[in-house]
Enzyme design. Structure first.
Site, PDB file in Angstrom:
ATOM      1  N   HIS A   1     -67.706 -50.135 -18.239  1.00  0.00           N
ATOM      2  CA  HIS A   1     -69.157 -50.009 -18.200  1.00  0.00           C
ATOM      3  C   HIS A   1     -69.579 -49.270 -19.553  1.00  0.00           C
ATOM      4  CE1 HIS A   1     -68.441 -45.943 -16.958  1.00  0.00           C
ATOM      5  NE2 HIS A   1     -67.957 -46.167 -15.926  1.00  0.00           N
ATOM      6  N   GLU A   2     -70.820 -49.035 -19.676  1.00  0.00           N
ATOM      7  CA  GLU A   2     -71.313 -48.308 -20.862  1.00  0.00           C
ATOM      8  C   GLU A   2     -70.637 -47.212 -21.270  1.00  0.00           C
ATOM      9  OE1 GLU A   2     -72.968 -49.003 -23.806  1.00  0.00           O
ATOM     10  OE2 GLU A   2     -73.225 -51.075 -23.252  1.00  0.00           O
ATOM     11  N   GLY A   3     -70.306 -46.433 -20.297  1.00  0.00           N
ATOM     12  CA  GLY A   3     -69.503 -44.949 -20.209  1.00  0.00           C
ATOM     13  C   GLY A   3     -68.251 -45.548 -21.131  1.00  0.00           C
ATOM     14  N   HIS A   4     -67.357 -46.273 -20.700  1.00  0.00           N
ATOM     15  CA  HIS A   4     -66.359 -46.572 -21.347  1.00  0.00           C
ATOM     16  C   HIS A   4     -66.516 -46.915 -22.878  1.00  0.00           C
ATOM     17  CE1 HIS A   4     -64.967 -47.486 -17.069  1.00  0.00           C
ATOM     18  NE2 HIS A   4     -63.991 -46.537 -17.234  1.00  0.00           N
TER      19      HIS A   4
ATOM     20  N   GLY B   1     -60.050 -49.978 -16.261  1.00  0.00           N
ATOM     21  CA  GLY B   1     -60.867 -51.223 -15.968  1.00  0.00           C
ATOM     22  C   GLY B   1     -62.157 -50.975 -15.217  1.00  0.00           C
TER      23      GLY B   1
ATOM     24  N   GLN C   1     -60.389 -33.660 -14.704  1.00  0.00           N
ATOM     25  CA  GLN C   1     -59.583 -34.667 -15.263  1.00  0.00           C
ATOM     26  C   GLN C   1     -59.340 -34.056 -16.807  1.00  0.00           C
ATOM     27  OE1 GLN C   1     -58.788 -38.884 -14.756  1.00  0.00           O
ATOM     28  NE2 GLN C   1     -59.993 -39.054 -16.475  1.00  0.00           N
TER      29      GLN C   1
ATOM     30  N   SER D   1     -70.330 -45.071 -13.401  1.00  0.00           N
ATOM     31  CA  SER D   1     -69.137 -45.176 -12.573  1.00  0.00           C
ATOM     32  C   SER D   1     -68.676 -46.254 -12.246  1.00  0.00           C
ATOM     33  CB  SER D   1     -68.983 -44.111 -11.491  1.00  0.00           C
ATOM     34  OG  SER D   1     -68.019 -44.313 -10.715  1.00  0.00           O
ATOM     35  N   SER D   2     -67.405 -46.575 -12.340  1.00  0.00           N
ATOM     36  CA  SER D   2     -66.795 -48.022 -11.826  1.00  0.00           C
ATOM     37  C   SER D   2     -67.324 -48.185 -10.048  1.00  0.00           C
ATOM     38  CB  SER D   2     -65.637 -48.349 -12.070  1.00  0.00           C
ATOM     39  OG  SER D   2     -65.260 -48.061 -13.445  1.00  0.00           O
TER      40      SER D   2
HETATM   41  O1  PAF Z   1     -60.564 -41.709 -15.823  1.00  0.00           O
HETATM   42  C1  PAF Z   1     -59.718 -42.763 -15.512  1.00  0.00           C
HETATM   43  O2  PAF Z   1     -60.196 -43.843 -15.636  1.00  0.00           O
HETATM   44  C2  PAF Z   1     -58.366 -42.526 -15.359  1.00  0.00           C
HETATM   45  O3  PAF Z   1     -58.080 -41.322 -14.280  1.00  0.00           O
HETATM   46  C3  PAF Z   1     -57.301 -42.584 -16.347  1.00  0.00           C
HETATM   47  C4  PAF Z   1     -57.781 -41.368 -17.087  1.00  0.00           C
HETATM   48  C5  PAF Z   1     -57.379 -43.892 -17.079  1.00  0.00           C
HETATM   49  C6  PAF Z   1     -55.807 -42.206 -15.782  1.00  0.00           C
HETATM   50  O4  PAF Z   1     -55.675 -43.493 -15.068  1.00  0.00           O
END
Ligand code: PAF
Length: 283
Positions: free
Chosen positions: A36-39, A33, A155, A187-188
């Site tokens: 932002h634009e990145g998501h 959640g 990640q 970033s959030s």
């Molecule tokens: O990058 C994130 O926002 C989190 O690490 C993810 C991949 C949703 C896992 O909770």
């Protein structure tokens, strides 16, 4: 159109079956959640690949090694759903903690090696939490492809490993880092910076660029990194978790630039931990 919001795994599986019955492939964008634009760029990438898109919103408690960080993590589902509405997202999967971690939950997915360096060295258990929740999400939705940003490059490497090792039948797609106009990686956590902090934050990228140019030109790695650290601390960051050159392929720490590599940084500003990375050659 507003996406359908689904809270349970059973309902998610039913909806995914419905989409597949209509001939759709599934693209999945896992998030915590505070979108932002990145998501949104990950959602657009999934849609551009022709998938019906599912976005999960779940602030995963097991990946927070600091309870205060978990408590302060921004949450605003209504605002997130409003941002997704114009993008024609098929499903928002927003489960409760109890739904994801049922009573008696005792399984952990843990990746050795690449999980133990960089963020893994200072955030014990973080990547176990990420690997576990991403495995669960992928097994719940069984998407054709899942999309992750390269800002969290480590990640992405951990998730690639999990999917290969556990034969999870999902293609993992790494997408470019989205940046604010001044270069700060989206970033959030950025909303927690003071206005002075927000002004200072882009020094992370300018310093990485400068160091990457020097390294590409043959400069000594350790001297270049020492200088870069001084620049970051001089700009107001309180401390640096790491600033290192590592191989793209296996995150091995490098003292010579002799294979595809990137600089990785994590540093604190206003008590907020910011991370970034830059491929040598991209500066
Ligand atoms: O990058 C994130 O926002 C989190 O690490 C993810 C991949 C949703 C896992 O909770």
């Amino acid at each position: 159109m507003s996406p359908v919001i689904v809270r349970t795994v059973d309902e998610l599986r039913k909806k995914v079956r419905g989409l597949r019955d209509h001939g759709r492939t599934i693209g999945f964008v896992p998030t915590m959640g505070a979108l932002h634009e990145g998501h949104l760029s990950l959602v657009r990438a999934a849609k551009a690949d022709g998938h019906a898109t599912i976005v999960s919103i779940f602030v995963n408690p097991t990946q927070f090694n600091d309870p205060k960080d978990l408590e302060k993590y921004p949450r605003n589902e209504a605002a997130d759903v409003a941002l997704l509405a114009p993008l024609d997202v098929a499903i928002v999967f927003a489960p409760t903690v109890d739904q994801m971690y049922v009573d008696g939950f005792s399984t952990k997915v843990s990746v050795t090696g690449i999980s133990e360096v960089l963020c893994g060295a200072t955030r014990p258990g973080h990547f176990d939490g990420v690997a576990t929740i991403v495995s669960k999400l992928l097994l719940q939705a069984l998407p054709d492809a899942a999309y992750f940003g390269q800002k969290d490059y480590q990640q992405l490497a951990v998730i690639d490993r999990v999917v290969a090792d556990l034969n999870i039948p999902t293609e993992i797609v790494g997408c470019p880092i989205l940046r604010e106009v001044d270069g700060l990686a989206m970033s959030s956590r950025n909303v927690r910076l003071s206005s002075a902090g927000r002004q200072a934050a882009p020094v992370l990228l300018t310093t990485l660029k400068d160091a990457a140019t020097k390294i590409a030109g043959g400069a000594d790695i350790s001297t270049t990194i020492d200088e870069a650290q001084k620049t970051i601390l001089g700009a107001g960051f309180s401390n640096i978790d790491y600033l290192e050159l590592r191989a793209n392929a296996d995150l091995a720490k490098l003292s010579r630039f002799d294979r595809p590599a990137r600089l990785f940084v994590a540093a604190f500003l206003d008590g907020v931990r910011l991370i970034d990375n830059l491929e040598i050659g991209d500066a």
